[in-house]
Scaffold this motif. Sequence first.
Motif, PDB file in Angstrom:
ATOM      1  N   ASP A  62       1.046  -1.015  -0.034  1.00 46.94           N
ATOM      2  CA  ASP A  62       0.124   0.407  -0.251  1.00 46.94           C
ATOM      3  C   ASP A  62       1.228   1.455   0.110  1.00 46.94           C
ATOM      4  O   ASP A  62       0.669   2.410  -0.123  1.00 46.94           O
ATOM      5  N   GLU A  63       2.170   0.519   0.280  1.00 44.62           N
ATOM      6  CA  GLU A  63       3.179   2.257   0.692  1.00 44.62           C
ATOM      7  C   GLU A  63       4.401   1.904  -0.352  1.00 44.62           C
ATOM      8  O   GLU A  63       4.927   3.236  -0.356  1.00 44.62           O
ATOM      9  N   ASN A  64       3.818   1.515  -1.720  1.00 48.03           N
ATOM     10  CA  ASN A  64       4.340   1.368  -2.888  1.00 48.03           C
ATOM     11  C   ASN A  64       5.771   1.201  -2.232  1.00 48.03           C
ATOM     12  O   ASN A  64       7.149   1.638  -2.622  1.00 48.03           O
ATOM     13  N   LEU A  65       6.172   0.008  -1.655  1.00 44.77           N
ATOM     14  CA  LEU A  65       7.514  -0.492  -0.890  1.00 44.77           C
ATOM     15  C   LEU A  65       8.359  -1.615  -1.618  1.00 44.77           C
ATOM     16  O   LEU A  65       8.764  -1.947  -1.172  1.00 44.77           O
ATOM     17  N   VAL A  66       6.836  -2.816  -1.536  1.00 42.06           N
ATOM     18  CA  VAL A  66       7.091  -3.868  -2.165  1.00 42.06           C
ATOM     19  C   VAL A  66       6.078  -4.497  -3.683  1.00 42.06           C
ATOM     20  O   VAL A  66       5.370  -2.803  -3.373  1.00 42.06           O
ATOM     21  N   THR A  67       6.349  -5.014  -4.063  1.00 39.60           N
ATOM     22  CA  THR A  67       5.239  -5.200  -5.274  1.00 39.60           C
ATOM     23  C   THR A  67       5.348  -6.913  -4.980  1.00 39.60           C
ATOM     24  O   THR A  67       5.468  -8.065  -4.522  1.00 39.60           O
ATOM     25  N   VAL A  68       4.316  -6.917  -4.873  1.00 37.93           N
ATOM     26  CA  VAL A  68       2.919  -7.937  -4.066  1.00 37.93           C
ATOM     27  C   VAL A  68       1.994  -8.759  -5.812  1.00 37.93           C
ATOM     28  O   VAL A  68       1.552  -7.617  -5.660  1.00 37.93           O
ATOM     29  N   PRO A  69       1.653  -9.712  -6.498  1.00 38.18           N
ATOM     30  CA  PRO A  69       1.210 -10.083  -7.397  1.00 38.18           C
ATOM     31  C   PRO A  69      -0.484 -10.195  -7.189  1.00 38.18           C
ATOM     32  O   PRO A  69      -0.655 -10.319  -5.787  1.00 38.18           O
ATOM     33  N   PRO A  70      -0.939 -10.442  -8.120  1.00 36.17           N
ATOM     34  CA  PRO A  70      -2.528  -9.314  -7.264  1.00 36.17           C
ATOM     35  C   PRO A  70      -3.125 -11.059  -7.283  1.00 36.17           C
ATOM     36  O   PRO A  70      -2.840 -12.405  -7.338  1.00 36.17           O
ATOM     37  N   ALA A  71      -3.965 -11.048  -5.752  1.00 31.50           N
ATOM     38  CA  ALA A  71      -4.795 -12.209  -5.977  1.00 31.50           C
ATOM     39  C   ALA A  71      -5.757 -12.799  -6.614  1.00 31.50           C
ATOM     40  O   ALA A  71      -5.722 -13.875  -5.905  1.00 31.50           O
ATOM     41  N   ALA A  72      -6.346 -12.914  -7.992  1.00 33.25           N
ATOM     42  CA  ALA A  72      -6.381 -13.057  -8.514  1.00 33.25           C
ATOM     43  C   ALA A  72      -6.248 -14.963  -8.645  1.00 33.25           C
ATOM     44  O   ALA A  72      -5.972 -15.384  -9.553  1.00 33.25           O
ATOM     45  N   GLY A  73      -6.524 -15.164  -7.712  1.00 32.68           N
ATOM     46  CA  GLY A  73      -6.526 -16.871  -8.013  1.00 32.68           C
ATOM     47  C   GLY A  73      -5.653 -17.446  -7.265  1.00 32.68           C
ATOM     48  O   GLY A  73      -5.116 -18.938  -7.279  1.00 32.68           O
ATOM     49  N   ARG A  74      -4.353 -16.801  -6.631  1.00 32.84           N
ATOM     50  CA  ARG A  74      -3.427 -17.247  -6.860  1.00 32.84           C
ATOM     51  C   ARG A  74      -2.907 -17.300  -5.133  1.00 32.84           C
ATOM     52  O   ARG A  74      -3.459 -17.063  -4.279  1.00 32.84           O
ATOM     53  N   HIS A  75      -3.500 -18.738  -4.333  1.00 34.05           N
ATOM     54  CA  HIS A  75      -2.594 -19.472  -3.281  1.00 34.05           C
ATOM     55  C   HIS A  75      -1.362 -18.922  -2.666  1.00 34.05           C
ATOM     56  O   HIS A  75      -2.079 -18.369  -1.342  1.00 34.05           O
ATOM     57  N   ARG A  76      -0.839 -18.419  -3.312  1.00 33.62           N
ATOM     58  CA  ARG A  76       0.617 -18.054  -2.833  1.00 33.62           C
ATOM     59  C   ARG A  76       1.247 -17.085  -3.360  1.00 33.62           C
ATOM     60  O   ARG A  76       2.425 -16.980  -3.197  1.00 33.62           O
ATOM     61  N   ARG A  77       0.531 -15.520  -3.278  1.00 36.95           N
ATOM     62  CA  ARG A  77       1.112 -14.511  -4.195  1.00 36.95           C
ATOM     63  C   ARG A  77       2.016 -13.420  -3.338  1.00 36.95           C
ATOM     64  O   ARG A  77       2.458 -13.213  -3.228  1.00 36.95           O
ATOM     65  N   PHE A  78       1.864 -13.921  -1.767  1.00 42.32           N
ATOM     66  CA  PHE A  78       3.208 -13.084  -1.329  1.00 42.32           C
ATOM     67  C   PHE A  78       4.294 -14.295  -1.550  1.00 42.32           C
ATOM     68  O   PHE A  78       5.503 -13.218  -0.909  1.00 42.32           O
ATOM     69  N   GLU A  79       4.485 -14.847  -1.845  1.00 47.95           N
ATOM     70  CA  GLU A  79       5.919 -15.925  -1.908  1.00 47.95           C
ATOM     71  C   GLU A  79       6.609 -15.318  -3.107  1.00 47.95           C
ATOM     72  O   GLU A  79       7.913 -15.065  -3.411  1.00 47.95           O
ATOM     73  N   ASP A  80       5.395 -14.798  -3.619  1.00 46.49           N
ATOM     74  CA  ASP A  80       7.010 -13.358  -5.190  1.00 46.49           C
ATOM     75  C   ASP A  80       7.298 -12.368  -4.860  1.00 46.49           C
ATOM     76  O   ASP A  80       6.711 -11.142  -6.102  1.00 46.49           O
ATOM     77  N   PHE A  81       6.826 -12.101  -3.668  1.00 44.77           N
ATOM     78  CA  PHE A  81       7.322 -10.250  -3.556  1.00 44.77           C
ATOM     79  C   PHE A  81       8.407 -10.360  -3.944  1.00 44.77           C
ATOM     80  O   PHE A  81       9.366 -10.315  -4.168  1.00 44.77           O
ATOM     81  N   VAL A  82       8.048  -8.309  -4.468  1.00 41.85           N
ATOM     82  CA  VAL A  82       9.323  -7.855  -4.889  1.00 41.85           C
ATOM     83  C   VAL A  82       9.950  -6.640  -3.899  1.00 41.85           C
ATOM     84  O   VAL A  82       9.095  -5.768  -3.977  1.00 41.85           O
ATOM     85  N   LEU A  83      11.452  -6.135  -2.853  1.00 41.24           N
ATOM     86  CA  LEU A  83      11.184  -4.836  -2.385  1.00 41.24           C
ATOM     87  C   LEU A  83      11.638  -4.354  -3.082  1.00 41.24           C
ATOM     88  O   LEU A  83      12.461  -4.264  -4.022  1.00 41.24           O
ATOM     89  N   TRP A  84      11.546  -3.177  -3.094  1.00 40.84           N
ATOM     90  CA  TRP A  84      11.831  -2.008  -3.596  1.00 40.84           C
ATOM     91  C   TRP A  84      13.177  -1.496  -3.424  1.00 40.84           C
ATOM     92  O   TRP A  84      13.211  -1.358  -2.099  1.00 40.84           O
TER      93      TRP A  84
END
Length: 84
Positions: A62-84
């Motif tokens: 929400d603060e644009n400090l990381v990128t998290v893939p969209p939630a559309a049907g992804r069970h492990r969406r937080f596994e692929d986050f990217v730190l900025w």
Amino acid sequence: MRLAPGQAAARNELPLKAENDCAGWTDYIATDAQDATEGRIFISVRTKKARQIQSSLTRLCDENLVTVPPAAGRHRRFEDFVLW
């Protein structure tokens, strides 16, 4: 890890939950949480730590400090986050 100017950030390669002998983000969270063993639902400390990481990643996104893939049907969406 610091990136050089113009260098693309790499996605996270560490799992949220530590499993077997592999390290995970839950290994790096200090908490006084205890397993919830009373009642009908069992929640382990590891699961509580993973929820804390997920809520932190949501806030950082929400603060644009990381990128998290969209939630559309992804069970492990937080596994692929990217730190900025």
